[in-house]
Design a protein around this motif. Sequence first.
Motif, PDB file in Angstrom:
ATOM      1  N   MET A   1       0.829  -1.201   0.000  1.00 37.40           N
ATOM      2  CA  MET A   1       0.000   0.000   0.000  1.00 37.40           C
ATOM      3  C   MET A   1       0.865   1.254   0.000  1.00 37.40           C
ATOM      4  O   MET A   1       0.614   2.213  -0.721  1.00 37.40           O
ATOM      5  N   LEU A   2       1.915   1.254   0.861  1.00 36.03           N
ATOM      6  CA  LEU A   2       2.795   2.417   0.941  1.00 36.03           C
ATOM      7  C   LEU A   2       3.542   2.609  -0.376  1.00 36.03           C
ATOM      8  O   LEU A   2       3.715   3.741  -0.846  1.00 36.03           O
TER       9      LEU A   2
ATOM     10  N   GLY B   1      -3.767   4.237  -3.908  1.00 36.45           N
ATOM     11  CA  GLY B   1      -3.070   4.511  -2.664  1.00 36.45           C
ATOM     12  C   GLY B   1      -3.463   5.809  -2.004  1.00 36.45           C
ATOM     13  O   GLY B   1      -3.135   6.044  -0.837  1.00 36.45           O
ATOM     14  N   HIS B   2      -4.155   6.682  -2.741  1.00 35.74           N
ATOM     15  CA  HIS B   2      -4.543   7.983  -2.212  1.00 35.74           C
ATOM     16  C   HIS B   2      -6.062   8.180  -2.174  1.00 35.74           C
ATOM     17  O   HIS B   2      -6.527   9.177  -1.640  1.00 35.74           O
TER      18      HIS B   2
ATOM     19  N   ASP C   1     -13.133   6.179   0.735  1.00 39.14           N
ATOM     20  CA  ASP C   1     -12.476   7.158  -0.116  1.00 39.14           C
ATOM     21  C   ASP C   1     -13.498   7.774  -1.069  1.00 39.14           C
ATOM     22  O   ASP C   1     -14.537   7.166  -1.362  1.00 39.14           O
TER      23      ASP C   1
ATOM     24  N   ARG D   1      -7.460  14.449  -1.984  1.00 43.17           N
ATOM     25  CA  ARG D   1      -6.187  15.181  -2.047  1.00 43.17           C
ATOM     26  C   ARG D   1      -6.378  16.689  -1.940  1.00 43.17           C
ATOM     27  O   ARG D   1      -5.440  17.398  -1.542  1.00 43.17           O
TER      28      ARG D   1
ATOM     29  N   THR E   1       2.520   1.735  -3.370  1.00 39.73           N
ATOM     30  CA  THR E   1       1.551   2.268  -4.338  1.00 39.73           C
ATOM     31  C   THR E   1       1.325   3.746  -4.105  1.00 39.73           C
ATOM     32  O   THR E   1       1.266   4.542  -5.054  1.00 39.73           O
ATOM     33  N   ARG E   2       1.219   4.133  -2.839  1.00 43.54           N
ATOM     34  CA  ARG E   2       1.003   5.539  -2.480  1.00 43.54           C
ATOM     35  C   ARG E   2       2.175   6.401  -2.946  1.00 43.54           C
ATOM     36  O   ARG E   2       1.986   7.474  -3.513  1.00 43.54           O
TER      37      ARG E   2
ATOM     38  N   THR F   1       2.249   6.647  -6.839  1.00 41.01           N
ATOM     39  CA  THR F   1       1.248   7.594  -7.325  1.00 41.01           C
ATOM     40  C   THR F   1       1.685   9.030  -7.063  1.00 41.01           C
ATOM     41  O   THR F   1       1.509   9.913  -7.912  1.00 41.01           O
TER      42      THR F   1
END
Length: 277
Positions: free
Chosen positions: A1-2, A250-251, A243, A257, A4-5, A8
């Motif tokens: 996950m991190l 990932g965001h 989300d 954002r 991917t974050r 991105t």
Amino acid sequence: MLKTRIATAIVMLGILLPVLFLLPPIYLSGLFFLVLVAAAWEWSRLIAPNASYAAYFYALVCAMIVLFLGLFAIPSVEIALLSIALAFWLIGMPMILSQGIHLSLLRWRFIFSVLGFIILPTAWLSLDVLREIGLWWLLSALILVWLADIGAYFVGKSFGRRKLASQISPAKSVEGAVGGLVLCLMYATACAWYFPAGDTLFGASQSKWGWGWMLLMTVILVAYSIMGDLFESQLKRIAKVKDSSHLLPGHGGFLDRVDALLPVMPIAALFSIMVRS
């Protein structure tokens, strides 16, 4: 996950940085336009989860409002829209936040629909106003919001004990908010100390109003960046989603954002108008 974050984030920076520093300002306005149209699509999906096709129409209407603002640039319309948005962020949003998760999405759907047509185009308009003043002026405001988020995340993860708004966003802590604020106060002080007064919002504010008022302005901007984040979290809680979308791996979504920017940019634009008057 991190991973991917991070990946991105690198892609987003790879798009943003050349547009910021290498291309004419109109390209930055276009990038803001695309982001806010995507955020409008996500906003509609949050307030009307079962009306998937309506989200495209909602985004189209927001796009038309932004295009109208950009093409015609009518000062009276811009001032009216900015004033309405500021009234909501300064008065309406705290009242809505005070209700926690006890709001009925069905009852509030129309109000949230109208709000989206105001706050999303106004965010674009405010970003454009700040960019017209100067690139570093705009960046000084954007970086403040990013640092508030970064400081809150790392300080909260390391030292967070007391919940800031347990019902709305259980992961946020009082310690994290204080950590983000301290980091932003240090950043604003550095801007005012090391950069020419006319280059950043904080330098110009310190030059005109003094250190006390500049630091108070910074506290206000950080407070509203936190409340903007909480406001979107509240809407997601009511809509029962994690989300705003999955457009940014990932965001979450674009709205995730820019949520903190939505109230901060109009308020920063107001401060900019005041300090330059």
